[in-house]
Enzyme design. Structure first.
Site, PDB file in Angstrom:
ATOM      1  N   LYS A 173       5.971  55.877  49.562  1.00  0.00           N
ATOM      2  CA  LYS A 173       6.393  55.963  48.157  1.00  0.00           C
ATOM      3  C   LYS A 173       5.162  55.994  47.260  1.00  0.00           C
ATOM      4  O   LYS A 173       4.403  55.032  47.179  1.00  0.00           O
ATOM      5  CB  LYS A 173       7.273  54.781  47.751  1.00  0.00           C
ATOM      6  CG  LYS A 173       7.907  55.025  46.380  1.00  0.00           C
ATOM      7  CD  LYS A 173       8.631  53.815  45.832  1.00  0.00           C
ATOM      8  CE  LYS A 173       7.731  52.891  45.071  1.00  0.00           C
ATOM      9  NZ  LYS A 173       7.038  53.512  43.916  1.00  0.00           N
ATOM     10  N   GLU A 247      -2.091  44.390  50.441  1.00  0.00           N
ATOM     11  CA  GLU A 247      -3.434  44.554  49.853  1.00  0.00           C
ATOM     12  C   GLU A 247      -3.262  44.432  48.352  1.00  0.00           C
ATOM     13  O   GLU A 247      -2.770  45.360  47.699  1.00  0.00           O
ATOM     14  CB  GLU A 247      -3.996  45.944  50.203  1.00  0.00           C
ATOM     15  CG  GLU A 247      -4.200  46.179  51.671  1.00  0.00           C
ATOM     16  CD  GLU A 247      -5.348  45.374  52.252  1.00  0.00           C
ATOM     17  OE1 GLU A 247      -6.149  44.808  51.482  1.00  0.00           O
ATOM     18  OE2 GLU A 247      -5.427  45.291  53.479  1.00  0.00           O
ATOM     19  N   CYS A 281      -9.258  47.525  42.882  1.00  0.00           N
ATOM     20  CA  CYS A 281      -8.927  46.179  43.345  1.00  0.00           C
ATOM     21  C   CYS A 281     -10.182  45.377  43.641  1.00  0.00           C
ATOM     22  O   CYS A 281     -10.181  44.161  43.528  1.00  0.00           O
ATOM     23  CB  CYS A 281      -8.054  46.270  44.583  1.00  0.00           C
ATOM     24  SG  CYS A 281      -8.792  47.274  45.858  1.00  0.00           S
ATOM     25  N   GLU A 379      -6.647  39.112  36.512  1.00  0.00           N
ATOM     26  CA  GLU A 379      -7.178  40.451  36.774  1.00  0.00           C
ATOM     27  C   GLU A 379      -6.922  41.349  35.561  1.00  0.00           C
ATOM     28  O   GLU A 379      -5.799  41.452  35.093  1.00  0.00           O
ATOM     29  CB  GLU A 379      -6.471  41.024  38.011  1.00  0.00           C
ATOM     30  CG  GLU A 379      -7.053  42.333  38.473  1.00  0.00           C
ATOM     31  CD  GLU A 379      -6.286  42.934  39.655  1.00  0.00           C
ATOM     32  OE1 GLU A 379      -5.058  42.798  39.705  1.00  0.00           O
ATOM     33  OE2 GLU A 379      -6.934  43.550  40.513  1.00  0.00           O
TER      34      GLU A 379
HETATM   35  P1  NAD Z   1       2.382  47.398  41.075  1.00  0.00           P
HETATM   36  O1  NAD Z   1       2.451  46.234  41.973  1.00  0.00           O
HETATM   37  O2  NAD Z   1       3.019  47.339  39.743  1.00  0.00           O
HETATM   38  O3  NAD Z   1       2.997  48.718  41.759  1.00  0.00           O
HETATM   39  C1  NAD Z   1       2.597  49.130  43.042  1.00  0.00           C
HETATM   40  C2  NAD Z   1       3.736  49.894  43.699  1.00  0.00           C
HETATM   41  O4  NAD Z   1       4.839  49.023  43.895  1.00  0.00           O
HETATM   42  C3  NAD Z   1       4.252  51.083  42.884  1.00  0.00           C
HETATM   43  O5  NAD Z   1       4.494  52.153  43.771  1.00  0.00           O
HETATM   44  C4  NAD Z   1       5.567  50.546  42.317  1.00  0.00           C
HETATM   45  O6  NAD Z   1       6.514  51.542  42.053  1.00  0.00           O
HETATM   46  C5  NAD Z   1       6.029  49.660  43.449  1.00  0.00           C
HETATM   47  N1  NAD Z   1       7.022  48.663  43.045  1.00  0.00           N
HETATM   48  C6  NAD Z   1       7.280  48.176  41.809  1.00  0.00           C
HETATM   49  N2  NAD Z   1       8.249  47.242  41.864  1.00  0.00           N
HETATM   50  C7  NAD Z   1       8.627  47.140  43.169  1.00  0.00           C
HETATM   51  C8  NAD Z   1       9.580  46.336  43.863  1.00  0.00           C
HETATM   52  N3  NAD Z   1      10.348  45.451  43.242  1.00  0.00           N
HETATM   53  N4  NAD Z   1       9.649  46.479  45.195  1.00  0.00           N
HETATM   54  C9  NAD Z   1       8.864  47.340  45.864  1.00  0.00           C
HETATM   55  N5  NAD Z   1       7.952  48.143  45.253  1.00  0.00           N
HETATM   56  C10 NAD Z   1       7.835  48.036  43.917  1.00  0.00           C
HETATM   57  O7  NAD Z   1       0.835  47.700  40.988  1.00  0.00           O
HETATM   58  P2  NAD Z   1       0.135  48.646  39.976  1.00  0.00           P
HETATM   59  O8  NAD Z   1       0.177  47.968  38.648  1.00  0.00           O
HETATM   60  O9  NAD Z   1       0.667  50.030  40.114  1.00  0.00           O
HETATM   61  O10 NAD Z   1      -1.362  48.631  40.576  1.00  0.00           O
HETATM   62  C11 NAD Z   1      -2.295  47.698  40.226  1.00  0.00           C
HETATM   63  C12 NAD Z   1      -2.411  46.581  41.247  1.00  0.00           C
HETATM   64  O11 NAD Z   1      -2.723  47.085  42.546  1.00  0.00           O
HETATM   65  C13 NAD Z   1      -3.564  45.670  40.890  1.00  0.00           C
HETATM   66  O12 NAD Z   1      -3.193  44.318  41.027  1.00  0.00           O
HETATM   67  C14 NAD Z   1      -4.628  46.042  41.897  1.00  0.00           C
HETATM   68  O13 NAD Z   1      -5.597  45.080  42.125  1.00  0.00           O
HETATM   69  C15 NAD Z   1      -3.820  46.367  43.095  1.00  0.00           C
HETATM   70  N6  NAD Z   1      -4.598  47.187  44.042  1.00  0.00           N
HETATM   71  C16 NAD Z   1      -5.014  46.632  45.237  1.00  0.00           C
HETATM   72  C17 NAD Z   1      -5.780  47.366  46.129  1.00  0.00           C
HETATM   73  C18 NAD Z   1      -6.235  46.781  47.460  1.00  0.00           C
HETATM   74  O14 NAD Z   1      -6.574  47.539  48.355  1.00  0.00           O
HETATM   75  N7  NAD Z   1      -6.273  45.476  47.639  1.00  0.00           N
HETATM   76  C19 NAD Z   1      -6.123  48.673  45.829  1.00  0.00           C
HETATM   77  C20 NAD Z   1      -5.689  49.194  44.632  1.00  0.00           C
HETATM   78  C21 NAD Z   1      -4.917  48.445  43.755  1.00  0.00           C
END
Ligand code: NAD
Length: 487
Positions: A173, A247, A281, A379
């Site tokens: 997704k 992650e 991240c 963050e």
């Molecule tokens: P998010 O958690 O809002 O969304 C991530 C994904 O989860 C999206 O595809 C979203 O549609 C989906 N999602 C939303 N609600 C959901 C639910 N209830 N159940 C399942 N999936 C759901 O994250 P974001 O705001 O898009 O991205 C930023 C975050 O990602 C930051 O905290 C960042 O640090 C983290 N990040 C981590 C890494 C890593 O490798 N550790 C890399 C990149 C980003």
């Protein structure tokens, strides 16, 4: 406007619903995206389950799976300029970064292509003379891969590569923010010749994510995103009891000792926090600098931050582009306001520019006299560096570990012995010494605490998509003796 499609069971299709994706550089809609409903996600999972159990996929040898991955790697490399342009257009990540990163994404597929036929079982020297016992490494089943907007091609390669090498099938997704590059990448999966249902790619929001996380046919949920979403996923996985790898975010310390090469450290810190407009991240978002070099180091950082070329993400000379969404910019502004109220001091930046697009300038907040400022704990996921000083090595370590996250850490010093002591003490999944933000398919990556669990990259990630089957084979032709004696 451009139009994108889902890829389910080997077919491209318009979603039952659609939405408009905004260009972060202008704030204007530029493409129509499909929006997956729970029913479409269910159909994709059932296709992945069918492909896992029947059809050509389970009959392929590991070497043949590897060859498909090699083909995919070559296609990604050839399509890198197109994919980079799409990611830049849909997420605002600058073309300089998307071009370099996507060319390297091909290396991740190559690494896992080569690894596919090196996932080995084991033979056990069992303590019973008439038994042969061995372990088979088998794929876990259907993997639900859920990624955020930043670096979608990269973050999906670290899931798809090991999962497909291990023999799993996948429903991926894309984030509803900036899904264009992944929906386009589906064309390469198709062209590479993966059997229908082995890889399904769709986009959608929380409803699609919830269906993926709780579906009874999903065996492993590989998630990258924020800790709040991760909690929803873990709760949803109480239904299917799927394994999770998470992650998540970070508040990674970047530690500069007074014996460091300050020019090198400043360059690493600038890229460590302002690259990807801070939407990374592993952003080195907490600078811990030894008090005696604070002024000299901050002067370097301020000069570099103010000289950064901010502008249209599709121009090669741009160094910092827009944030992905207006929502993200609002969040950053709110966190800066709360931190200023708590006593933090603005060194540079801090104000969104006038005009179109979701831009935000490189910002430095001095929190040395505001150690409880939220800027040191939460963050930003944006180009904001929070600074705090320390006097001793012990204090540096205590400050570095004073976080609920535990993803990355960086350390600049010329002292080998101090570096070793710090490496031992730092609570983080990655420690970079006199460098920052280096990654490779060969090196595992992941965190502790609020930064999640599980590792991506390396052999460990491929093994994570397998389960062990223990086989007992009796080698004696003699009748089985007394049935009530445990053997
Ligand atoms: P998010 O958690 O809002 O969304 C991530 C994904 O989860 C999206 O595809 C979203 O549609 C989906 N999602 C939303 N609600 C959901 C639910 N209830 N159940 C399942 N999936 C759901 O994250 P974001 O705001 O898009 O991205 C930023 C975050 O990602 C930051 O905290 C960042 O640090 C983290 N990040 C981590 C890494 C890593 O490798 N550790 C890399 C990149 C980003």
């Amino acid at each position: 406007m451009d139009r994108f499609q889902h890829y389910i069971d080997g077919q491209f299709e318009d979603g039952s619903d659609q939405f408009e994706s905004l260009d972060p550089a202008t704030g204007a809609p530029w493409a129509v995206m499909p929006m997956a409903s729970a029913a479409e996600v269910d159909r994709a999972i059932k296709a992945a389950d069918r492909a896992f159990r029947t059809g050509p996929w389970p009959a392929l040898t590991a070497t043949a799976r590897g060859k498909l991955l090699y083909r995919l790697a070559d296609l990604v490399q050839a399509a890198a300029p197109r994919l980079a342009a799409l990611e830049t257009r849909d997420t605002g990540k600058i073309i300089r970064e998307t071009s370099a990163q996507i060319a390297y994404v091909a290396e991740y597929y190559r690494y896992y292509a080569g690894l596919a036929d090196k996932i080995e079982g084991a033979h056990l020297p069992i303590d019973k003379p008439d038994m042969e016992v061995w372990l088979r490494r088998e794929p876990v089943g259907v993997v639900a891969a859920i990624v955020p907007w930043n670096s979608q091609l990269f973050l999906s390669a670290v899931k798809l590569g090991p999962a497909l090498a291990a023999g799993c099938t996948v429903v991926l997704k894309a984030s509803e923010d900036g899904p264009a590059p992944l929906l386009d990448f589906a064309r390469l999966v198709h062209e590479a010749g993966f059997p229908p249902g082995v890889v399904n790619i769709l986009t959608g929001g929380p409803e699609a994510g919830r269906t993926l996380s709780s579906h009874p046919l999903v065996a492993h949920i590989a998630f990258t995103g924020g800790p709040d979403t991760a909690r929803h996923i873990v709760r949803a996985s109480a239904d299917n009891l799927a394994k999770t790898s998470l992650e998540l975010g970070g508040k990674s310390p970047f530690i500069v000792f007074d014996d460091a090469d300050l020019d090198s450290a400043a360059n690493a810190q600038v890229s460590g926090i302002f690259a990807a407009t801070g939407q990374s991240c592993v952003a080195g978002s907490r600078l811990l600098v030894q008090e005696s070099v604070k002024d000299a180091f901050l002067a370097r950082l301020k000069a570099k931050a103010e000289a950064v070329a901010i502008g249209a993400p599709d121009r090669m000379e741009t160094e910092v582009g827009p944030l992905c969404t207006a929502r993200q910019r609002d969040r950053i502004e709110g966190l800066i306001a709360r931190s200023l109220k708590a006593g933090a001091r603005l060194v540079t930046g801090g104000q969104s520019p006038e005009g179109a697009g979701f831009f935000f300038p490189p910002t430095i907040l001095d929190c040395s006299t505001a150690r409880h400022a939220p800027a040191l704990a939460e963050e930003f996921f944006g180009p904001v560096l929070s600074v705090v000083t320390f006097r001793t090595e012990e204090e540096a370590l205590a400050l570095a570990n004073d976080t609920a996250f535990g993803l990355a850490s960086g350390l600049f010093t010329q002292s080998l012995t101090r570096a070793h002591r710090m490496i031992r003490g730092l609570r983080a999944g990655v420690v970079w010494v006199n460098t920052y933000r280096a990654v490779s398919p060969i090196a595992p990556f992941g965190g502790h605490g609020l930064s999640g669990h599980g590792r991506e990259g390396g052999m460990a990630a491929a093994l994570d998509y397998t389960t062990v089957k223990t086989v007992w084979l009796r080698t004696s032709d003699a009748p089985i003796p007394d049935p009530f004696v445990m053997r």
